[in-house]
Design an enzyme around this catalytic site. Structure first.
Site, short mmCIF file in Angstrom:
data_model
loop_
_atom_site.label_atom_id
_atom_site.label_comp_id
_atom_site.label_asym_id
_atom_site.label_seq_id
_atom_site.Cartn_x
_atom_site.Cartn_y
_atom_site.Cartn_z
N ARG A 211 1.40 -5.25 1.44
CA ARG A 211 0.62 -5.79 0.31
C ARG A 211 -0.10 -4.69 -0.48
O ARG A 211 -0.78 -4.96 -1.46
CB ARG A 211 -0.39 -6.82 0.80
N ARG B 49 -5.28 -6.00 3.95
CA ARG B 49 -4.29 -6.85 4.60
C ARG B 49 -3.08 -6.01 5.04
O ARG B 49 -3.17 -4.80 5.11
CB ARG B 49 -3.92 -8.00 3.67
N ASP C 150 8.76 -5.79 -14.59
CA ASP C 150 9.45 -5.46 -15.84
C ASP C 150 9.05 -6.41 -16.97
O ASP C 150 8.93 -6.00 -18.12
CB ASP C 150 10.97 -5.51 -15.64
N ILE D 254 -7.03 -12.83 -5.11
CA ILE D 254 -8.21 -13.45 -4.50
C ILE D 254 -8.72 -12.59 -3.34
O ILE D 254 -9.91 -12.34 -3.21
CB ILE D 254 -7.87 -14.88 -4.03
N SER D 255 -7.79 -12.15 -2.51
CA SER D 255 -8.16 -11.32 -1.36
C SER D 255 -8.06 -9.84 -1.73
O SER D 255 -7.44 -9.47 -2.73
CB SER D 255 -7.24 -11.61 -0.17
N HIS E 191 4.35 -7.80 -4.64
CA HIS E 191 4.81 -6.73 -3.77
C HIS E 191 6.32 -6.64 -3.67
O HIS E 191 6.84 -5.74 -3.01
CB HIS E 191 4.21 -6.92 -2.37
N GLU F 64 -3.99 -8.08 -13.71
CA GLU F 64 -3.51 -8.50 -12.38
C GLU F 64 -4.71 -8.90 -11.54
O GLU F 64 -5.70 -8.16 -11.48
CB GLU F 64 -2.76 -7.34 -11.72
#
Length: 137
Positions: free
Chosen positions: A109, A105, A85, A99-100, A78, A96
């Site tokens: 984020r 959230r 880059d 986990i959450s 974030h 990418e």
């Protein structure tokens, strides 16, 4: 044999100890042993750093000779234009992983500097997010 690397960012070395209600109680080392056993035909390496520049250096190092990168840049997702880059600059496809569910959230984020240059994004499935990324290669 496919050659993949999991690159984890800051604080992920504390998995199993840190906020188990969000991240679970299994350490990443324990999880890595499980997935290496489950996928014997895939060479899976792991790199973790709490330092942004080391993550960029590792992406440069593996970004032209691996079959895939599974990247959980954690909080750097974030904030780091540099990591974004680096993902754009390499040839190796990057998935990418989080986990959450980062969208459930804090609002900061919800932004990712990695997603625009990633092959795909998997989030919210706990450690299984990594396994789904492995299957995508």
């Amino acid at each position: 044999m496919k050659k993949l690397i999991i690159i984890n960012g800051p604080n992920l070395n504390l998995l199993g100890k840190r906020e188990p209600n969000i991240y679970g109680s299994l350490s990443f080392t324990e999880f890595l042993d499980e997935i290496k056993h489950k996928y014997p035909d895939v060479m899976i390496e792991h790199f973790q750093s709490n330092i942004e520049g080391e993550i960029i250096d590792k992406l440069h190092d593996v970004g032209f000779n691996y079959d895939g990168v599974i990247l959980n840049a954690a909080a750097y997702t974030h904030t780091s234009v540099g990591i974004g880059d680096a993902v754009k600059a390499i040839e190796t496809p990057v998935v990418e992983v989080h986990i959450s569910n980062t969208f459930s959230r804090e609002e900061f984020r919800h932004q990712s500097y990695i997603s625009p240059n990633a092959r795909g994004v998997i989030l919210g499935f706990g450690l299984q997010s990594y396994e789904l990324a492995i299957q995508s290669f």
